[in-house]
Design an enzyme around this catalytic site. Structure first.
Site, PDB file in Angstrom:
ATOM      1  N   TRP A 178      21.881 -29.037  29.884  1.00  0.00           N
ATOM      2  CA  TRP A 178      21.731 -30.491  29.870  1.00  0.00           C
ATOM      3  C   TRP A 178      22.992 -31.217  30.299  1.00  0.00           C
ATOM      4  CZ3 TRP A 178      17.104 -31.401  30.598  1.00  0.00           C
ATOM      5  CH2 TRP A 178      16.129 -30.572  30.044  1.00  0.00           C
TER       6      TRP A 178
ATOM      7  N   ASP B 199      25.363 -36.788  23.889  1.00  0.00           N
ATOM      8  CA  ASP B 199      23.929 -36.538  23.969  1.00  0.00           C
ATOM      9  C   ASP B 199      23.558 -35.769  22.699  1.00  0.00           C
ATOM     10  OD1 ASP B 199      21.366 -35.625  24.347  1.00  0.00           O
ATOM     11  OD2 ASP B 199      21.745 -34.641  26.274  1.00  0.00           O
TER      12      ASP B 199
ATOM     13  N   LYS C 294      12.470 -34.718  19.705  1.00  0.00           N
ATOM     14  CA  LYS C 294      12.848 -33.467  19.040  1.00  0.00           C
ATOM     15  C   LYS C 294      12.896 -33.678  17.531  1.00  0.00           C
ATOM     16  CE  LYS C 294      15.001 -32.130  23.315  1.00  0.00           C
ATOM     17  NZ  LYS C 294      14.316 -30.904  23.728  1.00  0.00           N
TER      18      LYS C 294
END
Lengths: 394, 394
Positions: A118, A194, A220
């Site tokens: 990511w 993040d 999530k």
């Protein structure tokens, strides 16, 4: 992957056997805590309009928005000089929004700590909008993302507008259980985090860690896809700070000034975040949630570490092992045994251990332990793993 | 507005009286057809995971995505050389995405037909990314947006990458019941249509009208906020066509190549669009839906036109009157009567006629007649309006 199209091998999440409890280990989107899912279902039975039908400008939705905002601030202990935004476009949207808001033009420098899938993607996106310095987290021996790089003064340009990191790399299974400290001389540079896959599972020392921006896609730990929670320190806002190329819908200052209503927010998706926050508070907040995360992940890592090599996991440094996503292989990636593991666990209701992503996680399966997974759920998987190892060792 | 804080005057959508049926005339987000709302509620009772909990890469969600895509194409008669995208960021996201995808750099020209609030905003956003030519739709006499401009060759630069228009301006109450034809010599220029508030309520002649891109945020006619349906003609796609500054999450080519899975799509929000499409097909498709839209709006315009001036509406040209959003004032904007109207209609369950937007619609109330409003619902409002006029005339 085996060409066999058994549903367990292509990531089916359907109940294989209606008499077993379904446990969803998907890396996200995934299940929310049962109490939250029940609350959502019940919301459709109440008289009046559900938030699917509420105008974002109605007093009813404004109450929801105020409630969710206050809950997030209280539960995550967010200081008053931070704003809570409900943004569009998921984590990927923020990959663009961060540099577009914090860098005025392409010459502005940003430092990216790249230690997984990511942060690679975030860095690639940022290169469109600013001058990126990369701190490469790959293990120099294996070339894999299994470590977190040391952060030295030399590697962080003092002119960096921000230092970017992902506090839990879901694909690679690396987590910062606490945010890393920048070298003393670089602590004035805002951190951008993040936290898509670990938000709410550990405390954040907002000022102490120098957090400038933190974002978490909902799907999530805190909700379902369609909204992303973004927290911005107020001194980073301002009409002239963002790039003139920043789309309005990504502009933090515009969003804050319009009270999250510059364009229509994802009303229902936001309400669901509120249910999750209420649940978290009832359950004991972040401290209790961290205790659970440690317990859920430890029971699985223990099985792996005590399996005499039957199971393997890529990250060896325990302090960096993700509590959220536990990648594991079976006998060094034995395909036949891996398929057998998937089919048997799926028959027992454990789904989501293999997701067909384009990221080629290869031999590794992955158990994701977000807020929807209880300690009992993790214990069920640990139990299955032990049984499977016993039956297939030797 | 009256300083009185009666809930009816600040846009409350709560049931004022539990014994009356709630009719939601909000301009969006708003209610979906009752059968669709029932189907959503029922989806939370089914065994297995709801789409809130489905990984976007699971076969279960891929089935939903395929089903919704096929339904939209079939019901809206979308030719095979168009792609259906489920995009992030609402209509405002597309205000940026359109020029970022169709213009390679700032020197590229785009022509904007500005005839209301939303085309103003879209044009302002586009000015960041391309050279905008504006065709100003304001009435030269009143300065208001009450007409649709004539489209002449002289006003449309032949080098335009696209000609942009909004087929229904929700705030201003102007609609193109059929898309306007560009002058013969300009028909090779793709039209870009913001159909956020009229999609599914009339047929679209995709090739005949030269549609290049059409987008519709879900929260008016086809779902709830958090997803936007974007239809793109395939010849406009291509790796090198978009601006290098286009965020990945807005990039049509990337989205299409990844099968709508470049980043996590708003899974549940997309499923809801599917329920709406199934409903539309069961009810007789676009032809029947257009008949209903005509009937619902006509009954209200008839009351206005036959009220001897008690009610007024800004658009005089009947061929341009919106079937979706009917703005009306009471005795030329009499504040006291308007408040009384709002309170009385709210007491009868009719909500959403005044929304506190930042656009200053001023004296006008607005009845929005999306798919969630039935002919009977519109008749109830018409009946109330007639009664109210009788009791307050003279």
């Amino acid at each position: 992957m085996n060409a066999n199209t058994h549903p367990a091998l292509v990531g089916s999440l359907s109940t294989p056997n209606p008499s077993v409890k379904l446990i969803n280990f998907s890396p996200g989107p995934t299940s929310l805590p049962k109490a939250v899912e029940d609350e959502i279902a019940a919301s459709f039975k109440k008289p009046g309009l559900t938030s699917l039908a509420l105008s974002h400008r109605s007093p009813e939705f404004l109450n929801i928005l105020d409630h969710v905002t206050a809950s997030v601030k209280r539960i995550m202990d967010i200081p008053d000089d931070y704003e809570v935004l409900f943004t569009h476009g998921g984590g990927h949207g923020q990959f663009a929004a961060v540099p577009l808001n914090l860098c005025h033009d392409k010459s502005d420098i940003a430092t990216y700590i790249v230690n997984g899938t990511w942060t690679e993607r975030a860095r690639d996106e940022a290169q469109k909008y600013c001058t990126v310095h990369t701190i490469d987290g790959r293990d120099p021996h294996t070339g894999g993302y299994t470590t977190f790089p040391e952060l030295t003064e030399e590697e962080i340009d003092p002119k960096s507008k921000f230092v970017y990191l992902c506090s839990n790399e879901t694909v690679n299974g690396i987590e910062n259980h606490r945010l890393p400290k920048l070298p003393e001389s670089r602590r004035n540079i805002p951190l951008v985090i993040d936290a898509s896959s670990d938000f709410t599972t550990k405390p954040i020392d907002w000022h102490g860690d120098g957090v400038g921006v933190l974002f978490a896609c909902a799907s999530k730990n805190i909700g379902h896809p369609g909204v992303t929670l973004t927290v911005v320190r107020r001194d980073l806002l301002g009409k002239d700070k963002a790039s003139p190329l920043c789309p309005g819908v990504f502009n933090y200052t515009i969003t804050v000034e319009a009270g999250n209503l510059w364009n229509t927010p994802a009303t229902f998706n936001i309400e669901v975040v509120g249910y999750l926050m209420d649940w978290l508070e009832r359950e004991g907040g972040v401290a209790e949630n961290e205790r659970r995360s440690i317990a859920k992940s430890r029971i699985l890592y223990d099985v792996i570490d005590n399996s005499d090599g039957f199971y393997g996991t890529p990250v060896q440094e325990k302090a960096l092992r993700s509590r959220m996503n536990i990648p594991f292989n079976i006998k060094g990636g034995d395909e036949e045994l891996t398929d057998e593991f998937l089919i048997q666990s799926w028959n027992e209701g454990m789904v989501g251990l293999r997701t067909l992503t384009p990221f080629g996680v290869g031999e590794y399966l992955r158990a994701s332990l977000y807020n929807g997974i209880t300690e009992e759920d993790a214990a069920s998987l640990a139990d299955f793993m032990q049984r499977f190892a016993r039956e297939n060792s030797g």
